[in-house]
Each structure stands twice: as structure tokens, then as C-alpha cells.
Design a protein around this motif. Structure first.
Motif, PDB file in Angstrom:
ATOM      1  N   VAL A  78      19.885  -0.973  37.844  1.00  0.00           N
ATOM      2  CA  VAL A  78      21.340  -1.069  37.971  1.00  0.00           C
ATOM      3  C   VAL A  78      21.718  -2.364  38.693  1.00  0.00           C
ATOM      4  CG1 VAL A  78      21.762   1.415  37.985  1.00  0.00           C
ATOM      5  CG2 VAL A  78      21.376   0.248  40.150  1.00  0.00           C
ATOM      6  N   SER A  79      22.900  -2.876  38.387  1.00  0.00           N
ATOM      7  CA  SER A  79      23.457  -3.981  39.166  1.00  0.00           C
ATOM      8  C   SER A  79      23.873  -3.409  40.514  1.00  0.00           C
ATOM      9  CB  SER A  79      24.682  -4.574  38.464  1.00  0.00           C
ATOM     10  OG  SER A  79      24.317  -5.150  37.248  1.00  0.00           O
ATOM     11  N   GLU A  80      23.750  -4.204  41.550  1.00  0.00           N
ATOM     12  CA  GLU A  80      23.962  -3.718  42.916  1.00  0.00           C
ATOM     13  C   GLU A  80      25.371  -4.020  43.424  1.00  0.00           C
ATOM     14  OE1 GLU A  80      21.940  -4.471  47.299  1.00  0.00           O
ATOM     15  OE2 GLU A  80      21.076  -5.344  45.523  1.00  0.00           O
ATOM     16  N   TRP A  81      26.061  -2.955  43.847  1.00  0.00           N
ATOM     17  CA  TRP A  81      27.368  -3.124  44.495  1.00  0.00           C
ATOM     18  C   TRP A  81      27.185  -3.893  45.802  1.00  0.00           C
ATOM     19  CZ3 TRP A  81      32.190  -2.149  42.922  1.00  0.00           C
ATOM     20  CH2 TRP A  81      32.391  -1.249  41.886  1.00  0.00           C
ATOM     21  N   CYS A  82      28.089  -4.811  46.093  1.00  0.00           N
ATOM     22  CA  CYS A  82      28.060  -5.555  47.351  1.00  0.00           C
ATOM     23  C   CYS A  82      29.380  -5.341  48.095  1.00  0.00           C
ATOM     24  CB  CYS A  82      27.866  -7.048  47.082  1.00  0.00           C
ATOM     25  SG  CYS A  82      26.304  -7.426  46.283  1.00  0.00           S
ATOM     26  N   GLN A  83      29.350  -5.548  49.379  1.00  0.00           N
ATOM     27  CA  GLN A  83      30.543  -5.376  50.201  1.00  0.00           C
ATOM     28  C   GLN A  83      31.562  -6.493  49.976  1.00  0.00           C
ATOM     29  OE1 GLN A  83      29.671  -5.084  54.375  1.00  0.00           O
ATOM     30  NE2 GLN A  83      31.798  -4.863  54.956  1.00  0.00           N
ATOM     31  N   ASP A  84      31.089  -7.651  49.535  1.00  0.00           N
ATOM     32  CA  ASP A  84      31.945  -8.830  49.390  1.00  0.00           C
ATOM     33  C   ASP A  84      33.039  -8.640  48.348  1.00  0.00           C
ATOM     34  OD1 ASP A  84      29.995  -9.876  51.033  1.00  0.00           O
ATOM     35  OD2 ASP A  84      29.033 -11.027  49.452  1.00  0.00           O
ATOM     36  N   TRP A  85      34.180  -9.250  48.599  1.00  0.00           N
ATOM     37  CA  TRP A  85      35.236  -9.331  47.599  1.00  0.00           C
ATOM     38  C   TRP A  85      34.885 -10.460  46.644  1.00  0.00           C
ATOM     39  CZ3 TRP A  85      38.484  -5.530  46.974  1.00  0.00           C
ATOM     40  CH2 TRP A  85      38.810  -4.723  48.059  1.00  0.00           C
ATOM     41  N   TYR A  86      35.246 -10.330  45.391  1.00  0.00           N
ATOM     42  CA  TYR A  86      34.947 -11.336  44.382  1.00  0.00           C
ATOM     43  C   TYR A  86      35.747 -12.617  44.598  1.00  0.00           C
ATOM     44  CZ  TYR A  86      33.894 -13.286  39.797  1.00  0.00           C
ATOM     45  OH  TYR A  86      33.461 -14.103  38.776  1.00  0.00           O
ATOM     46  N   SER A  87      36.992 -12.473  45.085  1.00  0.00           N
ATOM     47  CA  SER A  87      37.845 -13.636  45.337  1.00  0.00           C
ATOM     48  C   SER A  87      38.801 -13.317  46.485  1.00  0.00           C
ATOM     49  CB  SER A  87      38.647 -13.998  44.078  1.00  0.00           C
ATOM     50  OG  SER A  87      39.574 -12.982  43.791  1.00  0.00           O
ATOM     51  N   ALA A  88      39.578 -14.298  46.862  1.00  0.00           N
ATOM     52  CA  ALA A  88      40.533 -14.120  47.960  1.00  0.00           C
ATOM     53  C   ALA A  88      41.613 -13.092  47.628  1.00  0.00           C
ATOM     54  CB  ALA A  88      41.178 -15.464  48.311  1.00  0.00           C
ATOM     55  N   GLU A  89      41.826 -12.809  46.363  1.00  0.00           N
ATOM     56  CA  GLU A  89      42.822 -11.808  45.957  1.00  0.00           C
ATOM     57  C   GLU A  89      42.439 -10.390  46.382  1.00  0.00           C
ATOM     58  OE1 GLU A  89      42.793 -12.270  41.759  1.00  0.00           O
ATOM     59  OE2 GLU A  89      43.978 -14.084  41.793  1.00  0.00           O
ATOM     60  N   GLN A  90      41.160 -10.169  46.648  1.00  0.00           N
ATOM     61  CA  GLN A  90      40.617  -8.870  47.049  1.00  0.00           C
ATOM     62  C   GLN A  90      40.977  -7.766  46.052  1.00  0.00           C
ATOM     63  OE1 GLN A  90      41.473  -8.032  51.187  1.00  0.00           O
ATOM     64  NE2 GLN A  90      40.197  -9.721  51.857  1.00  0.00           N
ATOM     65  N   LYS A  91      40.797  -8.081  44.783  1.00  0.00           N
ATOM     66  CA  LYS A  91      41.073  -7.126  43.713  1.00  0.00           C
ATOM     67  C   LYS A  91      39.782  -6.490  43.188  1.00  0.00           C
ATOM     68  CE  LYS A  91      43.707  -7.014  39.384  1.00  0.00           C
ATOM     69  NZ  LYS A  91      44.480  -7.830  38.444  1.00  0.00           N
TER      70      LYS A  91
ATOM     71  N   ARG B  23      35.288  -6.086  43.678  1.00  0.00           N
ATOM     72  CA  ARG B  23      34.092  -6.208  44.514  1.00  0.00           C
ATOM     73  C   ARG B  23      33.002  -6.915  43.716  1.00  0.00           C
ATOM     74  NH1 ARG B  23      34.701  -5.242  49.986  1.00  0.00           N
ATOM     75  NH2 ARG B  23      35.922  -3.362  50.273  1.00  0.00           N
ATOM     76  N   VAL B  24      32.097  -7.558  44.408  1.00  0.00           N
ATOM     77  CA  VAL B  24      30.977  -8.253  43.785  1.00  0.00           C
ATOM     78  C   VAL B  24      29.888  -7.250  43.411  1.00  0.00           C
ATOM     79  CG1 VAL B  24      29.105  -9.910  44.208  1.00  0.00           C
ATOM     80  CG2 VAL B  24      31.413 -10.402  45.030  1.00  0.00           C
ATOM     81  N   VAL B  25      29.301  -7.425  42.242  1.00  0.00           N
ATOM     82  CA  VAL B  25      28.065  -6.735  41.858  1.00  0.00           C
ATOM     83  C   VAL B  25      27.048  -7.819  41.533  1.00  0.00           C
ATOM     84  CG1 VAL B  25      29.047  -4.560  41.062  1.00  0.00           C
ATOM     85  CG2 VAL B  25      28.870  -6.453  39.481  1.00  0.00           C
TER      86      VAL B  25
ATOM     87  N   PHE C 109      22.424  -4.784  30.646  1.00  0.00           N
ATOM     88  CA  PHE C 109      22.701  -6.201  30.411  1.00  0.00           C
ATOM     89  C   PHE C 109      21.471  -6.842  29.790  1.00  0.00           C
ATOM     90  CE2 PHE C 109      25.420  -5.358  34.182  1.00  0.00           C
ATOM     91  CZ  PHE C 109      26.633  -5.577  33.560  1.00  0.00           C
ATOM     92  N   GLN C 110      21.571  -7.272  28.558  1.00  0.00           N
ATOM     93  CA  GLN C 110      20.404  -7.810  27.881  1.00  0.00           C
ATOM     94  C   GLN C 110      20.269  -9.330  27.892  1.00  0.00           C
ATOM     95  OE1 GLN C 110      22.222  -5.185  26.234  1.00  0.00           O
ATOM     96  NE2 GLN C 110      20.841  -3.871  27.344  1.00  0.00           N
TER      97      GLN C 110
ATOM     98  N   LEU D 173      19.978 -11.253  33.747  1.00  0.00           N
ATOM     99  CA  LEU D 173      18.927 -10.416  34.320  1.00  0.00           C
ATOM    100  C   LEU D 173      18.450 -10.884  35.686  1.00  0.00           C
ATOM    101  CD1 LEU D 173      16.771  -9.734  31.158  1.00  0.00           C
ATOM    102  CD2 LEU D 173      18.553  -8.298  32.168  1.00  0.00           C
ATOM    103  N   VAL D 174      18.895 -12.016  36.134  1.00  0.00           N
ATOM    104  CA  VAL D 174      18.445 -12.564  37.412  1.00  0.00           C
ATOM    105  C   VAL D 174      19.166 -11.908  38.590  1.00  0.00           C
ATOM    106  CG1 VAL D 174      17.773 -14.783  36.419  1.00  0.00           C
ATOM    107  CG2 VAL D 174      20.091 -14.467  37.268  1.00  0.00           C
ATOM    108  N   SER D 175      18.500 -11.840  39.728  1.00  0.00           N
ATOM    109  CA  SER D 175      19.084 -11.230  40.929  1.00  0.00           C
ATOM    110  C   SER D 175      20.320 -11.975  41.407  1.00  0.00           C
ATOM    111  CB  SER D 175      18.058 -11.194  42.059  1.00  0.00           C
ATOM    112  OG  SER D 175      16.977 -10.387  41.691  1.00  0.00           O
ATOM    113  N   SER D 176      20.406 -13.255  41.101  1.00  0.00           N
ATOM    114  CA  SER D 176      21.543 -14.054  41.555  1.00  0.00           C
ATOM    115  C   SER D 176      22.786 -13.882  40.682  1.00  0.00           C
ATOM    116  CB  SER D 176      21.153 -15.530  41.592  1.00  0.00           C
ATOM    117  OG  SER D 176      20.766 -15.962  40.302  1.00  0.00           O
ATOM    118  N   ARG D 177      22.698 -13.118  39.607  1.00  0.00           N
ATOM    119  CA  ARG D 177      23.869 -12.888  38.755  1.00  0.00           C
ATOM    120  C   ARG D 177      25.004 -12.301  39.588  1.00  0.00           C
ATOM    121  NH1 ARG D 177      25.906  -8.364  36.909  1.00  0.00           N
ATOM    122  NH2 ARG D 177      27.419  -8.507  35.246  1.00  0.00           N
ATOM    123  N   ARG D 178      26.183 -12.869  39.460  1.00  0.00           N
ATOM    124  CA  ARG D 178      27.343 -12.408  40.230  1.00  0.00           C
ATOM    125  C   ARG D 178      28.419 -11.930  39.271  1.00  0.00           C
ATOM    126  NH1 ARG D 178      32.119 -15.040  42.713  1.00  0.00           N
ATOM    127  NH2 ARG D 178      32.584 -13.946  44.646  1.00  0.00           N
TER     128      ARG D 178
END
Length: 106
Positions: free
Chosen positions: A50-63, A65-67, A74-75, A80-85
Motif C-alpha cells: 500500500v502507499s503510505e499515508w503521511c502527516q504532511d499536507w500536500y500544499s499550503a491549501e491544506q486540502k 494529505r501526502v501519500v 500502481f503499475q 513504484l519508488v518509495s519517493s513517489r509523492r
């Protein structure tokens, strides 16, 4: 693609998807059980599943969350890389995003 059996990344067993990774098999059509894939550093299940939920907001709009990272859903190799945002609404629920929990075994 990663070597077969290195994580749950949507391999040949995911027959309903048009984006299946060619020549990759991980034996799980959807999510895999905990401790299915061990990395060279001794950690389990750090890629795929699974992609991992993160605490960070994706942007300043705070609409949104980052995964991070790829999942069985996702193929394309670039996803497939861990750095995918990616981003999801905080209220979103799906079977390709979740949490990774670390347990230190002494």
C-alpha cells in the motif's frame, strides 16, 4: 520493474488490470500478509503493498494529505519508488493506501 518477489507491486496475478508489470510475480492479487517480503537490510514490507499515508499536507491549501510510495494498485515503474509523492483527501478510503507500523524486536 523490481525483481520478482521483492514486494507486492501488482504483478502477473493482477489479471483485471491493464497496467500489470510484465514478467513480475509476487503471488498476491491484492494486499499481502505482514512479513511477506524482507529487504536486504532486514526490514519487512517496505515497498509495495500500500502507499503510505503521511502527516504532511500536500500544499499550503491544506486540502490533501501526502501519500508516499507505490502499491499493488500502481503499475507504472515510476510510481513504484518509495519517493513517489501523491495526494488524497484526508477522508479518502481505498485498498491501495494505508500505514506502515514499525515494531522493534529486541
Amino acid at each position: 520493474p523490481p525483481p520478482s518477489g521483492s514486494g507486492n507491486y501488482g504483478g502477473q496475478e493482477l489479471v483485471f488490470s491493464a497496467g500489470v508489470l510484465e514478467d513480475y510475480e509476487d503471488d498476491h492479487a491484492f494486499t499481502s500478509p505482514v512479513k511477506s517480503y524482507q529487504s536486504l537490510s532486514g526490514l519487512y514490507d517496505m515497498g509495495g503493498n500500500v502507499s503510505e499515508w503521511c502527516q504532511d499536507w500536500y500544499s499550503a491549501e491544506q486540502k490533501y494529505r501526502v501519500v508516499r510510495g507505490g502499491s499493488w494498485g500502481f503499475q507504472p515503474p515510476f510510481e513504484l519508488v518509495s519517493s513517489r509523492r501523491g495526494r488524497l483527501f484526508p477522508s479518502s478510503r481505498n485498498d491501495t493506501s494505508g500505514f506502515r507500523i514499525v515494531v522493534v524486536d529486541n
